[in-house]
Design a protein around this motif. Structure first.
Motif, short mmCIF file in Angstrom:
data_model
loop_
_atom_site.label_atom_id
_atom_site.label_comp_id
_atom_site.label_asym_id
_atom_site.label_seq_id
_atom_site.Cartn_x
_atom_site.Cartn_y
_atom_site.Cartn_z
N ALA A 331 -82.79 42.50 72.83
CA ALA A 331 -81.51 43.16 73.06
C ALA A 331 -80.61 43.02 71.84
CB ALA A 331 -80.83 42.56 74.28
N ASN A 332 -79.76 44.02 71.63
CA ASN A 332 -78.79 44.01 70.52
C ASN A 332 -79.48 43.66 69.20
OD1 ASN A 332 -76.76 44.69 72.37
ND2 ASN A 332 -76.37 42.53 72.84
N VAL A 333 -79.07 42.53 68.61
CA VAL A 333 -79.67 42.15 67.33
C VAL A 333 -80.53 40.89 67.51
CG1 VAL A 333 -77.89 43.19 65.91
CG2 VAL A 333 -77.58 40.85 66.77
N GLY A 334 -81.04 40.71 68.72
CA GLY A 334 -81.85 39.53 68.98
C GLY A 334 -83.05 39.43 68.08
N PHE A 335 -83.62 40.56 67.68
CA PHE A 335 -84.80 40.54 66.83
C PHE A 335 -84.49 40.03 65.43
CE2 PHE A 335 -82.71 44.60 66.32
CZ PHE A 335 -82.75 44.84 64.97
N CYS A 336 -83.19 39.90 65.09
CA CYS A 336 -82.80 39.40 63.76
C CYS A 336 -82.81 37.88 63.69
CB CYS A 336 -81.41 39.91 63.39
SG CYS A 336 -81.30 41.70 63.26
N PHE A 337 -82.99 37.22 64.85
CA PHE A 337 -82.98 35.76 64.89
C PHE A 337 -84.41 35.22 64.94
CE2 PHE A 337 -78.76 36.68 66.53
CZ PHE A 337 -77.98 35.69 65.96
N HIS A 355 -83.59 24.86 64.13
CA HIS A 355 -83.12 25.66 63.01
C HIS A 355 -83.06 27.12 63.43
CE1 HIS A 355 -84.67 22.01 61.02
NE2 HIS A 355 -83.66 22.23 60.15
N ILE A 356 -81.93 27.75 63.12
CA ILE A 356 -81.71 29.15 63.49
C ILE A 356 -81.64 29.99 62.20
CG2 ILE A 356 -80.20 30.77 64.70
CD1 ILE A 356 -79.10 28.35 66.27
N PHE A 357 -82.56 30.92 62.09
CA PHE A 357 -82.61 31.79 60.92
C PHE A 357 -82.11 33.17 61.33
CE2 PHE A 357 -85.94 28.63 60.64
CZ PHE A 357 -85.76 28.11 59.36
N PHE A 358 -81.17 33.73 60.49
CA PHE A 358 -80.59 35.03 60.83
C PHE A 358 -80.47 35.92 59.59
CE2 PHE A 358 -76.84 37.79 61.30
CZ PHE A 358 -77.26 38.55 62.38
N SER A 359 -80.89 37.16 59.75
CA SER A 359 -80.74 38.15 58.67
C SER A 359 -80.36 39.46 59.32
CB SER A 359 -82.03 38.28 57.87
OG SER A 359 -81.89 39.27 56.86
N ALA A 360 -79.09 39.92 59.10
CA ALA A 360 -78.59 41.12 59.74
C ALA A 360 -79.16 42.38 59.08
CB ALA A 360 -77.07 41.15 59.68
N THR A 361 -79.52 43.35 59.92
CA THR A 361 -80.02 44.64 59.42
C THR A 361 -79.09 45.77 59.78
OG1 THR A 361 -81.33 44.93 61.43
CG2 THR A 361 -82.41 43.84 59.56
N VAL A 362 -78.05 45.48 60.55
CA VAL A 362 -77.09 46.52 60.94
C VAL A 362 -75.68 45.99 60.68
CG1 VAL A 362 -78.60 47.59 62.66
CG2 VAL A 362 -77.10 45.70 63.32
N VAL A 363 -74.74 46.94 60.53
CA VAL A 363 -73.34 46.59 60.28
C VAL A 363 -72.59 46.58 61.62
CG1 VAL A 363 -71.21 47.28 59.11
CG2 VAL A 363 -73.43 47.56 57.96
N GLY A 364 -71.64 45.66 61.78
CA GLY A 364 -70.81 45.63 62.97
C GLY A 364 -70.74 44.26 63.62
#
Length: 368
Positions: A331-337, A355-364
């Protein structure tokens, strides 16, 4: 047996008749006309031992009989002239109220009857509580509490913890289980017959062994006291005796298998009480208890396509080891985590750094 005859003497002038009487030796048992047990505890054996004397002049062979709830021993015997014997008459009522019967003594020559009477009443014995709630307990662990069976009467009371509220329901369950065993026997016999007809002379060894065990299992079922049995609640001792004006401590142990609320009922059968006393048991199982060190993580402003790493502690607050597994979200940007580790086991009182790794692919703005 009595005998009678006449001796006749005839002379020239008269005829003289002399009666002859002979009384045969007899056995005459001196039995009481009545035995009154007065008030007695229900479901408890009370005894009286009247002394019986043979006041006749011949040995007596006697046979005694009566009906439930009364009993008598010895049922048969021989008593010489002038001798005495103690006869034990028992009164074991299963229900409250008045009970009457006859004690019959047959000597072959006469039938002597004694009236029997007794009143069955409940004694002052019971549970200190009829509801036990065990504290919340972690699964795979156990906790316990206690209660008391209090005997305020002047008899020694025997108790058992039963699975059924009445003896009638207990007997119905035995009949149901016996019917099932008989059906099993018929199925095994049919199977063995089919195998023999197919050329297997001895039939299946497993089925033959089961058939041989069946009579023993049925006999064991007849003698089974049907005591309380439960996978979660355990009672000890399951049976015992309590002296007059004493009490017995009962331990209830709770061993939950899952994080659920458990309910059960055990029934205490106490001699001196007509009805079985219900004890309601309640307890709740507690599963692993873990939580994050922080319920919220504010990532702030981040640049798109940049990688960020955060840490959070997963803490085991419970008393048992806790296994954890990360459940991915699309859901939402869950796949970015991404999370590391995604699974593991945290010992009781321990913690695990996640450890939480995050890389955003969308703006907002987002919440995940």
């Amino acid at each position: 047996q009595d005998y009678s005859h006449e001796l006749v003497c005839v002379t020239e002038n008269e005829r003289i008749v002399v009666p002859i009487r002979a009384i045969g030796a007899r056995a005459i048992l001196d039995f009481p006309a009545q035995l009154d047990f007065s008030k007695c505890p229900v479901r408890y054996r009370t005894q009286k031992t009247p002394l019986v004397r043979n006041v006749g002049n011949q040995a007596a062979r006697y046979q005694l009989s009566t009906e439930s709830p009364f009993s008598v021993v010895p049922a048969v015997g021989t008593l010489d002239a002038g001798d005495t014997v103690q006869v034990t008459v028992g009164f074991h009522p299963l229900t409250k109220g008045d009970h009457c019967s006859l004690l019959s003594c047959n000597t072959g020559e006469e039938n002597i009857r004694t009236n029997l009477h007794g009143e069955a009443v409940d004694v002052n014995a019971g549970l200190s509580t009829n509801f036990v709630e065990v504290e919340k307990t972690f699964i795979t662990m156990s906790s316990h509490t206690t209660l008391f069976i209090e005997n305020r009467s002047n008899i020694t009371a025997h108790f058992q913890w039963k699975a059924f509220p009445t003896e009638e329901e207990e007997n119905e369950e035995k009949k149901r289980l016996l019917r099932f065993l008989r059906m099993q026997r018929e199925l095994w016999q049919e199977k063995l017959m089919e195998e023999r007809e197919a050329g297997k002379e001895k039939g299946s060894g497993e089925d033959r062994a089961a058939l041989l065990r069946l009579p023993g299992e049925m006999a064991k079922l007849h003698q089974d006291p049907m005591l309380f049995s439960d996978d979660i609640f355990f009672i000890e001792p399951m049976e015992g005796e309590i002296g007059p004006n004493c009490s017995a401590e009962i331990k209830v142990t709770f061993k939950p298998l899952e994080g659920l609320e458990y309910l059960s009922v055990a029934y205490c059968s106490i001699s001196g009480r007509e009805s079985r006393l219900p004890l309601r048991l309640s307890g709740e199982g507690q599963g692993p208890l873990i939580d994050f060190s922080s319920p919220r993580l504010d990532l702030g402003n981040m640049s798109i396509h940049n990688s960020y790493v955060y840490e959070v502690e997963l803490i085991n607050l419970g008393a048992i080891d806790a296994a954890f597994t990360y459940i991915p979200s699309a859901a939402n940007v869950g796949f970015c985590f991404k999370f590391a580790p995604e699974q593991g086991i945290i010992a009781a009182g321990g913690s695990q750094t996640v450890h939480i790794f995050f890389s955003a692919t969308v703006v907002g703005r987002f919440q995940e």
